[in-house]
Write a protein that holds these residues in place. Structure first.
Motif, mmCIF file in Angstrom:
data_model
loop_
_atom_site.group_PDB
_atom_site.id
_atom_site.type_symbol
_atom_site.label_atom_id
_atom_site.label_comp_id
_atom_site.label_asym_id
_atom_site.label_seq_id
_atom_site.Cartn_x
_atom_site.Cartn_y
_atom_site.Cartn_z
ATOM 1 N N ASN A 177 0.855 -1.297 -0.147
ATOM 2 C CA ASN A 177 0.074 0.081 0.065
ATOM 3 C C ASN A 177 0.913 1.288 0.078
ATOM 4 O O ASN A 177 1.578 1.725 0.775
ATOM 5 C CB ASN A 177 -0.889 -0.009 1.271
ATOM 6 C CG ASN A 177 -1.980 1.053 1.281
ATOM 7 O OD1 ASN A 177 -1.715 1.924 0.332
ATOM 8 N ND2 ASN A 177 -2.979 1.062 2.227
ATOM 9 N N LEU A 178 0.713 1.880 -1.047
ATOM 10 C CA LEU A 178 1.608 3.261 -1.146
ATOM 11 C C LEU A 178 1.247 4.310 -0.057
ATOM 12 O O LEU A 178 1.886 5.427 -0.136
ATOM 13 C CB LEU A 178 1.501 3.709 -2.631
ATOM 14 C CG LEU A 178 2.664 3.026 -3.665
ATOM 15 C CD1 LEU A 178 2.597 3.579 -4.891
ATOM 16 C CD2 LEU A 178 4.152 3.541 -3.115
ATOM 17 N N THR A 179 -0.016 4.078 0.476
ATOM 18 C CA THR A 179 -0.437 4.993 1.349
ATOM 19 C C THR A 179 0.589 5.059 2.671
ATOM 20 O O THR A 179 0.669 5.793 3.493
ATOM 21 C CB THR A 179 -1.932 5.127 1.918
ATOM 22 O OG1 THR A 179 -2.021 3.752 2.386
ATOM 23 C CG2 THR A 179 -2.715 5.306 0.804
ATOM 24 N N THR A 232 6.895 4.400 2.186
ATOM 25 C CA THR A 232 7.730 3.290 1.344
ATOM 26 C C THR A 232 9.220 3.762 1.381
ATOM 27 O O THR A 232 9.583 4.807 1.068
ATOM 28 C CB THR A 232 6.940 3.253 -0.135
ATOM 29 O OG1 THR A 232 5.619 3.199 -0.163
ATOM 30 C CG2 THR A 232 7.831 2.244 -0.907
ATOM 31 N N TYR A 262 7.427 8.649 1.208
ATOM 32 C CA TYR A 262 8.609 8.102 0.938
ATOM 33 C C TYR A 262 9.792 8.328 1.713
ATOM 34 O O TYR A 262 10.138 9.357 2.534
ATOM 35 C CB TYR A 262 9.020 8.207 -0.436
ATOM 36 C CG TYR A 262 8.053 8.157 -1.396
ATOM 37 C CD1 TYR A 262 7.754 6.702 -1.775
ATOM 38 C CD2 TYR A 262 7.408 9.102 -2.091
ATOM 39 C CE1 TYR A 262 6.682 6.636 -2.727
ATOM 40 C CE2 TYR A 262 6.548 9.011 -2.938
ATOM 41 C CZ TYR A 262 6.210 7.401 -3.645
ATOM 42 O OH TYR A 262 5.320 7.120 -4.401
ATOM 43 N N THR A 295 12.562 -0.092 -10.481
ATOM 44 C CA THR A 295 12.114 0.426 -11.912
ATOM 45 C C THR A 295 12.855 0.042 -12.801
ATOM 46 O O THR A 295 13.946 -0.398 -12.754
ATOM 47 C CB THR A 295 12.343 2.137 -11.197
ATOM 48 O OG1 THR A 295 13.669 2.428 -11.191
ATOM 49 C CG2 THR A 295 11.351 2.514 -10.158
ATOM 50 N N HIS A 351 7.981 0.266 -17.769
ATOM 51 C CA HIS A 351 7.815 1.423 -17.031
ATOM 52 C C HIS A 351 8.213 2.701 -18.050
ATOM 53 O O HIS A 351 7.233 3.549 -18.189
ATOM 54 C CB HIS A 351 8.657 1.480 -15.886
ATOM 55 C CG HIS A 351 8.358 0.429 -14.935
ATOM 56 N ND1 HIS A 351 9.432 -0.095 -13.875
ATOM 57 C CD2 HIS A 351 7.384 -0.513 -14.842
ATOM 58 C CE1 HIS A 351 8.824 -0.988 -13.259
ATOM 59 N NE2 HIS A 351 7.729 -1.285 -13.949
ATOM 60 N N GLU A 375 6.283 9.247 -8.615
ATOM 61 C CA GLU A 375 4.915 8.453 -8.093
ATOM 62 C C GLU A 375 4.683 7.329 -8.812
ATOM 63 O O GLU A 375 4.238 6.280 -8.747
ATOM 64 C CB GLU A 375 4.184 9.423 -7.687
ATOM 65 C CG GLU A 375 4.498 9.982 -6.073
ATOM 66 C CD GLU A 375 3.454 10.055 -5.305
ATOM 67 O OE1 GLU A 375 2.983 9.558 -4.222
ATOM 68 O OE2 GLU A 375 2.388 11.188 -5.669
ATOM 69 N N HIS A 376 4.465 7.967 -10.083
ATOM 70 C CA HIS A 376 3.728 7.020 -11.295
ATOM 71 C C HIS A 376 4.780 5.851 -11.544
ATOM 72 O O HIS A 376 4.197 4.536 -11.571
ATOM 73 C CB HIS A 376 3.565 7.474 -12.611
ATOM 74 C CG HIS A 376 2.929 7.015 -13.654
ATOM 75 N ND1 HIS A 376 1.590 6.370 -13.582
ATOM 76 C CD2 HIS A 376 3.510 6.352 -14.566
ATOM 77 C CE1 HIS A 376 1.273 5.633 -14.672
ATOM 78 N NE2 HIS A 376 2.495 5.630 -15.217
ATOM 79 N N LYS A 391 4.842 3.181 -8.486
ATOM 80 C CA LYS A 391 3.738 2.539 -8.561
ATOM 81 C C LYS A 391 3.686 1.479 -9.492
ATOM 82 O O LYS A 391 3.249 0.332 -9.194
ATOM 83 C CB LYS A 391 2.321 3.371 -8.697
ATOM 84 C CG LYS A 391 1.828 4.326 -7.556
ATOM 85 C CD LYS A 391 0.833 5.264 -7.675
ATOM 86 C CE LYS A 391 0.537 5.890 -6.594
ATOM 87 N NZ LYS A 391 -0.692 6.907 -6.866
ATOM 88 N N ILE A 426 5.831 -1.471 -8.101
ATOM 89 C CA ILE A 426 5.688 -2.187 -6.851
ATOM 90 C C ILE A 426 4.655 -2.948 -7.188
ATOM 91 O O ILE A 426 4.571 -4.049 -7.041
ATOM 92 C CB ILE A 426 5.254 -1.127 -5.442
ATOM 93 C CG1 ILE A 426 6.392 -0.488 -5.335
ATOM 94 C CG2 ILE A 426 4.343 -1.682 -4.698
ATOM 95 C CD1 ILE A 426 6.328 0.752 -3.975
#
Length: 300
Positions: free
Chosen positions: A2-4, A7, A41, A99, A246, A293-294, A297, A300
């Motif tokens: 969960n990125l909330t 991280t 982060y 990434t 990516h 951020e993109h 995501k 992950i």
């Protein structure tokens, strides 16, 4: 994951390639962007020296120790080791998300001969070329190549960055000799006159599996709408043909007669302030934090 929740992002920068300085700049840009989002982060700076030592917190560690308790890796390494599949194999073995592209796709993209074969299989126009190794190199073959390719000819190490221009037969022999220092396989390629264009693509944007940012000319050359569209489509096809992930950036030449040739694809384009990809993102209205951020995501 969960990125909330916060991280922990390890940023790999430096390395043993000729692109060491560009990697430091890309890494610093990513670290700076992550530091601007402390509520989300926790960046971990992992510096890899020119002799291959991994540093975390000022101390030298084995890679698996340096990467302990991180959630995801941002690979900011350029060139050999970081972009040719080696560090990707390490991260895949440790089962840490990262990434960029897989080990296999990274190795394909940096191999100029294999990449050109895949371009051709997918009907992407690329300059004619010959593959030279020390085993198949002889005077008669070089004379034949020199007669069939109009000078100047482009000479490139297959597995490394670097370009040599050969205007004479002696130039050709010397350029091949120098290219062999960097790679056991060398490409001799026809020289295409025209304007250099770069096009960056990103996955999972605006409802597209692969979305292209506006192509940029290094000289400020203005493209017509139809040429823009053609380059965008070719960049997407190259990303897909090489199996990249990516984001990536492809380089093109557009001739005065509007023929478009693809030259190469970078699986991890530089992201420092003066880089073409940074300029492309800015032109398209992307803030650095939105891009970072993109991509995280996606990883992950």
């Amino acid at each position: 994951m969960n990125l909330t929740s916060k991280t922990k992002v390890a940023v790999l920068r430096g390395g043993q390639s000729n692109d060491y300085d560009a990697s430091l700049k890309t890494g610093e840009h990513i670290l700076s962007t992550l530091r601007d989002m402390p509520e989300v982060y926790e960046p971990v700076d992992i510096f890899i020296s020119k002799d291959g030592e991994w540093h975390r917190g000022g101390l030298v560690h084995e890679p698996h120790r340096a990467l302990e308790r991180v959630d995801v890796v941002w690979n900011a390494l350029h060139g050999s080791y970081g972009e040719d599949g080696q560090v990707q194999r390490l991260l895949e073995g440790l089962r840490i998300p990262f990434t960029g592209s897989s080990a296999v796709a990274s190795a394909l993209a940096i191999n100029k001969d294999m990449a050109k074969r895949l371009y051709q299989e997918h009907s992407l126009l690329t300059p004619a070329h010959e593959l030279i190794t020390e085993d198949n190199l002889n005077e008669d073959r070089l004379i034949n190549i020199f007669r069939n390719y109009l000078p100047p000819m482009v000479v490139k190490p297959v597995h490394r960055s670097g370009v040599f221009l050969a205007h004479t037969f002696d130039d050709l022999k010397q350029s091949i000799k120098e290219a062999f220092i960097h790679s056991p396989r060398v490409l001799i390629e026809e020289f295409i006159r025209g304007d250099d264009i770069s096009c960056t693509v990103i996955e999972g944007v605006k409802g597209e599996k692969i979305h292209a940012l506006p192509p940029l000319s290094k000289s400020g050359f203005k493209l017509e709408a139809v040429e823009n569209k053609q380059i965008e489509e070719m960049a997407k096809q190259a990303h897909k043909a090489l199996g990249l992930s990516h984001y990536s950036s492809s380089n093109f030449i557009i001739t005065p007669r509007k023929k478009i040739y693809i030259l190469e694809t970078n699986s991890l384009p530089a992201l420092h302030e003066n880089s073409v990809t940074r300029q492309s993102l800015h032109t398209a209205g992307w803030r650095p934090r939105d891009f970072v951020e993109h991509v995280l995501k996606l990883a992950i």
